[in-house]
Design a protein around this motif. Sequence first.
Motif, PDB file in Angstrom:
ATOM      1  N   UNK A 133       0.967  -0.920   0.381  1.00 33.19           N
ATOM      2  CA  UNK A 133       0.022   0.002   0.077  1.00 33.19           C
ATOM      3  C   UNK A 133       1.051   1.426   0.046  1.00 33.19           C
ATOM      4  N   UNK A 134       2.172   1.575  -0.769  1.00 31.34           N
ATOM      5  CA  UNK A 134       3.055   1.955  -0.061  1.00 31.34           C
ATOM      6  C   UNK A 134       3.882   2.622  -1.633  1.00 31.34           C
ATOM      7  N   UNK A 135       4.441   3.729  -1.916  1.00 30.78           N
ATOM      8  CA  UNK A 135       5.630   3.390  -2.665  1.00 30.78           C
ATOM      9  C   UNK A 135       6.098   3.908  -2.494  1.00 30.78           C
ATOM     10  N   UNK A 136       8.241   3.717  -2.789  1.00 29.87           N
ATOM     11  CA  UNK A 136       8.760   5.171  -2.582  1.00 29.87           C
ATOM     12  C   UNK A 136       9.462   5.811  -3.827  1.00 29.87           C
ATOM     13  N   UNK A 137       9.780   6.370  -2.821  1.00 30.24           N
ATOM     14  CA  UNK A 137      10.789   7.469  -4.453  1.00 30.24           C
ATOM     15  C   UNK A 137      12.303   8.152  -3.636  1.00 30.24           C
ATOM     16  N   UNK A 138      13.242   7.625  -4.374  1.00 33.03           N
ATOM     17  CA  UNK A 138      14.666   7.631  -4.169  1.00 33.03           C
ATOM     18  C   UNK A 138      15.073   9.515  -4.394  1.00 33.03           C
ATOM     19  N   UNK A 139      15.982   9.953  -3.663  1.00 30.49           N
ATOM     20  CA  UNK A 139      16.548  10.806  -4.169  1.00 30.49           C
ATOM     21  C   UNK A 139      17.406  11.462  -2.615  1.00 30.49           C
ATOM     22  N   UNK A 140      18.480  11.898  -3.382  1.00 36.37           N
ATOM     23  CA  UNK A 140      19.862  12.176  -2.952  1.00 36.37           C
ATOM     24  C   UNK A 140      20.832  13.583  -3.462  1.00 36.37           C
ATOM     25  N   UNK A 141      20.973  14.214  -2.660  1.00 42.59           N
ATOM     26  CA  UNK A 141      21.593  16.026  -3.201  1.00 42.59           C
ATOM     27  C   UNK A 141      21.077  15.894  -4.018  1.00 42.59           C
ATOM     28  N   UNK A 142      19.524  16.558  -3.997  1.00 43.06           N
ATOM     29  CA  UNK A 142      18.803  17.151  -5.229  1.00 43.06           C
ATOM     30  C   UNK A 142      18.692  16.952  -6.368  1.00 43.06           C
ATOM     31  N   UNK A 143      18.820  15.240  -6.427  1.00 45.37           N
ATOM     32  CA  UNK A 143      18.446  14.517  -7.769  1.00 45.37           C
ATOM     33  C   UNK A 143      17.235  13.205  -7.498  1.00 45.37           C
ATOM     34  N   UNK A 144      16.728  13.230  -8.125  1.00 43.01           N
ATOM     35  CA  UNK A 144      15.490  12.364  -7.831  1.00 43.01           C
ATOM     36  C   UNK A 144      15.177  11.699  -8.714  1.00 43.01           C
ATOM     37  N   UNK A 145      15.259  10.404  -8.534  1.00 43.07           N
ATOM     38  CA  UNK A 145      15.310   9.120  -9.574  1.00 43.07           C
ATOM     39  C   UNK A 145      13.594   8.666  -9.716  1.00 43.07           C
ATOM     40  N   UNK A 146      13.787   8.351 -11.061  1.00 37.87           N
ATOM     41  CA  UNK A 146      12.315   8.980 -12.285  1.00 37.87           C
ATOM     42  C   UNK A 146      12.313   7.476 -11.230  1.00 37.87           C
ATOM     43  N   UNK A 147      12.529   6.051 -11.417  1.00 39.94           N
ATOM     44  CA  UNK A 147      12.482   5.060 -11.027  1.00 39.94           C
ATOM     45  C   UNK A 147      11.321   4.977  -9.797  1.00 39.94           C
ATOM     46  N   UNK A 148      10.542   3.967  -9.097  1.00 39.82           N
ATOM     47  CA  UNK A 148       9.678   4.604  -8.150  1.00 39.82           C
ATOM     48  C   UNK A 148      10.351   3.341  -7.357  1.00 39.82           C
ATOM     49  N   UNK A 149      10.092   2.842  -6.195  1.00 38.85           N
ATOM     50  CA  UNK A 149       9.992   1.743  -5.575  1.00 38.85           C
ATOM     51  C   UNK A 149       9.236   1.179  -5.000  1.00 38.85           C
ATOM     52  N   UNK A 150       8.702   0.194  -5.619  1.00 40.69           N
ATOM     53  CA  UNK A 150       6.910  -1.153  -5.222  1.00 40.69           C
ATOM     54  C   UNK A 150       7.312  -1.131  -3.760  1.00 40.69           C
ATOM     55  N   UNK A 151       6.920  -1.837  -3.157  1.00 41.57           N
ATOM     56  CA  UNK A 151       6.957  -3.024  -1.689  1.00 41.57           C
ATOM     57  C   UNK A 151       7.335  -3.886  -1.961  1.00 41.57           C
ATOM     58  N   UNK A 152       8.621  -4.185  -0.932  1.00 44.82           N
ATOM     59  CA  UNK A 152       9.249  -5.114  -1.124  1.00 44.82           C
ATOM     60  C   UNK A 152      10.719  -4.492  -0.014  1.00 44.82           C
ATOM     61  N   UNK A 153      11.469  -5.434  -0.339  1.00 44.07           N
ATOM     62  CA  UNK A 153      12.802  -5.026   0.250  1.00 44.07           C
ATOM     63  C   UNK A 153      13.927  -4.122  -0.995  1.00 44.07           C
ATOM     64  N   UNK A 154      13.797  -3.293  -0.445  1.00 40.92           N
ATOM     65  CA  UNK A 154      15.103  -2.568  -1.812  1.00 40.92           C
ATOM     66  C   UNK A 154      16.368  -1.991  -1.265  1.00 40.92           C
ATOM     67  N   UNK A 155      17.338  -2.534  -2.192  1.00 42.60           N
ATOM     68  CA  UNK A 155      18.568  -1.586  -2.039  1.00 42.60           C
ATOM     69  C   UNK A 155      18.746  -0.575  -2.770  1.00 42.60           C
ATOM     70  N   UNK A 156      19.272   0.370  -2.218  1.00 44.41           N
ATOM     71  CA  UNK A 156      19.268   1.699  -2.608  1.00 44.41           C
ATOM     72  C   UNK A 156      20.936   2.035  -2.294  1.00 44.41           C
TER      73      UNK A 156
END
Length: 307
Positions: free
Chosen positions: A61-84
């Motif tokens: 029921x969630x989605x994640x957005x990865x971002x760092x140092x002003x840059x946003x990843x265009x690929x969403x993080x779907x439910x589960x264990x994710x490596x960033x």
Amino acid sequence: MGRLVLGFILLVVSLVVLTTAAGLEKGGGAGGRLAKLVGRLLLAVAAVTLLTSSVVVIDAGQVGVQHAFGAVSPTPLYPGVRVVPPWASVERYSTREESWPAGGEEVERMAALSSEQMGMSVDVAVRWQIDPASAPRIFTELGTQDQIETVVLNAIRNGVRDGMVRFSINDIAERNRIASAMQAEVDSALVTQPRAGGEPFRIAQLTAFFLRDLQPPEQVVRAINNKIAQEQQIQTEKHRVEVARLQSDQQRLLNQTLTPEALTKQYLEVLHDMKGSDNLVIFVPTEGGMPMLNLGELRKALRGGAQ
């Protein structure tokens, strides 16, 4: 990012402790072995912290957005264990269907104008949901989950007002048409144009819209009630006039039917029917009235005279 910093701090501390422990052991100090044990323990904790800083868990029921140092990843993080990357942060959004107003919240009655610029009081309920694939753009353009909810609420208010102004106060009974117009306006307001340019994108999808109450101004309500009362009074008077007319028609018909000839005919028919009856009283019509002829008394008188 916080765990990464903590991991580096623990790593530095563990190295310092291990270096100190090595010096104590060379000098024959008694605390060398204990310091070495503490240093190794801190080193293990630092290693675990650094490793887990690269692993995130996205709940159902969630989605994640990865971002760092002003840059946003265009690929969403779907439910589960994710490596960033360990230096990246993850913003989470709810992909479940959201309701407004939420349970327990106070109902908000929105003020809206009709096409005649008359103030209306509107109460609506809305269900909406974001598209997980749009989460990176939503984060870039809007921000956090709370900011999305604020934008959606503003879209609801704007759509309700824009939908209501299409209709006259006389259209207040057409609830379905008004609700459809409001829903279309709210849905349109949920599409935004990125500040940096590019194609418009949808903030959220409207899944349900309910027009729960629509109230005109108080003076209009009083005018409507007065009009209804007047119409009811008019109908009552019409009914009374109709009843009086029917009674008048019945009386006129009765007067036309009960002529002297008709009464005489009916009287003769009654006399004819009385031949075989035991009635002792007869009404005898005369010009002076309607005297009664008592046959019983007449018979007694006749018998007495005969004696």
